[in-house]
Design an enzyme around this catalytic site. Sequence first.
Site, mmCIF file in Angstrom:
data_model
loop_
_atom_site.group_PDB
_atom_site.id
_atom_site.type_symbol
_atom_site.label_atom_id
_atom_site.label_comp_id
_atom_site.label_asym_id
_atom_site.label_seq_id
_atom_site.Cartn_x
_atom_site.Cartn_y
_atom_site.Cartn_z
ATOM 1 N N HIS A 79 -3.659 -3.236 -5.513
ATOM 2 C CA HIS A 79 -3.837 -2.905 -4.098
ATOM 3 C C HIS A 79 -5.277 -3.095 -3.655
ATOM 4 C CE1 HIS A 79 -3.986 0.169 -0.676
ATOM 5 N NE2 HIS A 79 -3.519 -0.975 -0.216
ATOM 6 N N GLU A 101 -6.803 -0.624 -6.413
ATOM 7 C CA GLU A 101 -5.961 0.349 -7.117
ATOM 8 C C GLU A 101 -4.968 -0.436 -7.965
ATOM 9 O OE1 GLU A 101 -5.764 4.210 -4.172
ATOM 10 O OE2 GLU A 101 -4.626 2.441 -3.581
ATOM 11 N N SER A 143 0.819 -1.206 0.000
ATOM 12 C CA SER A 143 0.000 0.000 0.000
ATOM 13 C C SER A 143 0.848 1.248 0.000
ATOM 14 C CB SER A 143 -0.931 0.005 1.204
ATOM 15 O OG SER A 143 -0.306 -0.547 2.310
ATOM 16 N N ASN A 170 -4.833 5.548 0.377
ATOM 17 C CA ASN A 170 -4.091 5.590 1.637
ATOM 18 C C ASN A 170 -3.413 6.926 1.875
ATOM 19 O OD1 ASN A 170 -4.930 3.053 2.147
ATOM 20 N ND2 ASN A 170 -2.936 2.069 1.991
HETATM 21 N N1 CAA Z 1 -14.494 -10.673 5.748
HETATM 22 C C1 CAA Z 1 -15.448 -11.014 4.864
HETATM 23 N N2 CAA Z 1 -16.669 -10.463 4.854
HETATM 24 C C2 CAA Z 1 -16.949 -9.565 5.800
HETATM 25 C C3 CAA Z 1 -15.998 -9.166 6.753
HETATM 26 C C4 CAA Z 1 -14.734 -9.775 6.714
HETATM 27 N N3 CAA Z 1 -13.766 -9.452 7.556
HETATM 28 N N4 CAA Z 1 -16.567 -8.233 7.553
HETATM 29 C C5 CAA Z 1 -17.812 -8.056 7.104
HETATM 30 N N5 CAA Z 1 -18.059 -8.843 6.038
HETATM 31 C C6 CAA Z 1 -19.252 -8.894 5.230
HETATM 32 C C7 CAA Z 1 -20.437 -9.374 6.001
HETATM 33 O O1 CAA Z 1 -20.538 -10.789 5.991
HETATM 34 C C8 CAA Z 1 -21.572 -8.738 5.265
HETATM 35 O O2 CAA Z 1 -21.847 -9.472 4.077
HETATM 36 P P1 CAA Z 1 -23.342 -9.599 3.499
HETATM 37 O O3 CAA Z 1 -23.818 -8.197 3.266
HETATM 38 O O4 CAA Z 1 -23.152 -10.402 2.241
HETATM 39 O O5 CAA Z 1 -24.115 -10.318 4.529
HETATM 40 C C9 CAA Z 1 -21.015 -7.396 4.803
HETATM 41 O O6 CAA Z 1 -19.603 -7.559 4.824
HETATM 42 C C10 CAA Z 1 -21.428 -6.280 5.721
HETATM 43 O O7 CAA Z 1 -21.018 -6.643 7.046
HETATM 44 P P2 CAA Z 1 -21.857 -6.318 8.362
HETATM 45 O O8 CAA Z 1 -23.279 -6.070 8.016
HETATM 46 O O9 CAA Z 1 -21.509 -7.327 9.397
HETATM 47 O O10 CAA Z 1 -21.158 -5.030 8.925
HETATM 48 P P3 CAA Z 1 -21.019 -3.595 8.311
HETATM 49 O O11 CAA Z 1 -22.206 -3.179 7.557
HETATM 50 O O12 CAA Z 1 -20.503 -2.792 9.442
HETATM 51 O O13 CAA Z 1 -19.849 -3.742 7.249
HETATM 52 C C11 CAA Z 1 -17.584 -3.368 6.737
HETATM 53 C C12 CAA Z 1 -18.562 -4.121 7.609
HETATM 54 C C13 CAA Z 1 -17.829 -3.731 5.255
HETATM 55 C C14 CAA Z 1 -16.188 -3.817 7.137
HETATM 56 C C15 CAA Z 1 -17.814 -1.829 6.920
HETATM 57 O O14 CAA Z 1 -17.804 -1.537 8.276
HETATM 58 C C16 CAA Z 1 -16.805 -0.975 6.216
HETATM 59 O O15 CAA Z 1 -16.916 -0.712 5.022
HETATM 60 N N6 CAA Z 1 -15.770 -0.468 6.942
HETATM 61 C C17 CAA Z 1 -14.711 0.353 6.387
HETATM 62 C C18 CAA Z 1 -13.660 -0.518 5.796
HETATM 63 C C19 CAA Z 1 -12.574 0.290 5.114
HETATM 64 O O16 CAA Z 1 -12.628 1.486 4.985
HETATM 65 N N7 CAA Z 1 -11.538 -0.426 4.656
HETATM 66 C C20 CAA Z 1 -10.391 0.187 4.051
HETATM 67 C C21 CAA Z 1 -9.288 0.178 5.069
HETATM 68 S S1 CAA Z 1 -7.819 0.860 4.432
HETATM 69 C C22 CAA Z 1 -6.983 -0.426 3.774
HETATM 70 O O17 CAA Z 1 -7.438 -1.529 3.702
HETATM 71 C C23 CAA Z 1 -5.672 -0.038 3.241
HETATM 72 C C24 CAA Z 1 -4.595 -1.017 3.323
HETATM 73 O O18 CAA Z 1 -3.675 -0.856 2.545
HETATM 74 C C25 CAA Z 1 -4.543 -2.114 4.306
#
Ligand code: CAA
Length: 294
Positions: free
Chosen positions: A152, A164, A131, A202
Amino acid sequence: AAAGEAAAPQFKHDIAKVGVVGTGTMASGIVQVFAQAGYEVIYVGRSQDKLDGVVGYITKNLDRAIAKGKGTEGDKDALLGRLTGSTEREALGGVDIVVEAIAEDLELKLELFGDLDRICKPGAILATTTSSLPITKLGEATGRPQDVIGMHFFNPAPVMKLVEIITTSATSADVDETVRALTANVGKVGVSAGDRAGFIVNLLLFPYLNDAIKLAEGGEELATIDAAIKETAAFPMGPFELLDVVGNDVSLAIQKELHGEFGEPGFEPAATLVAKVEAGELGRKTGKGFHDYA
Ligand code: CAA
């Protein structure tokens, strides 16, 4: 394609077998993404325990989906049947593309890319999900920089739509187009980004997360900041909830790269982020980060 719409990217290389290196959160999610899309996946880790952890992560996700009525035990078995784990990098000799998702450490990645260059068949695409590290340098560690590209993913990879795609000045147009076709084929949205630390997301996201920590150091409550951001901007998570999902070790590595590359005084990693990593409070994966998950 309609006017103003780019033609859909085409596969210029055949992709049937995908390799993934790494067994952490990102690697596990990426293995799931490819297997779910029907690809045969060979994933490589340092121990059988770590390989088992990948299957555990995917099984948990699939069981949760099945419990919600999405998919069946049969689908799960078919998906798991497409996975082959190995502790030997040599197992990647026949794959069409490798996606590297090991620790965010340039020396480790340079050494890995040297190995991949030696092991992978000619024409195999060598992709990294770094990243913040320079993909140009990873390309230069191989005798085939034209085949090296950034792919990414975001955490959690099975859910987040964005990928990305980062080409260097050496990456071939065919490799770029194939990776864009592959990204679409696994149900993701590809966006091209330049080879600079943090790419697009990021570079914008982590200084904000780092600033949130500094705000808390100034006395503001974590829960208040989380709530304010969620309610105001309709962000799905507050900054501390998100830091705990990403992992404080990963966030610190990214923030250090951004600080190093751009030299912005405000990009200096927050003291509490450094302290959390030193204390092993890495987030959800260790049961404690900014919040508790016991
Ligand atoms: N793995 C797989 N599936 C997952 C999961 C996981 N860890 N966490 C949640 N899910 C799935 C759930 O099973 C659910 O699926 P369905 O709709 O098919 O049933 C869906 O995602 C929604 O989950 P929830 O309803 O339980 O919970 P939520 O609505 O709070 O969603 C989330 C969870 C998608 C993680 C949401 O909170 C979110 O979008 N968070 C922000 C995540 C984000 O910004 N990520 C980027 C981080 S930066 C990065 O990654 C950079 C890097 O370089 C590392």
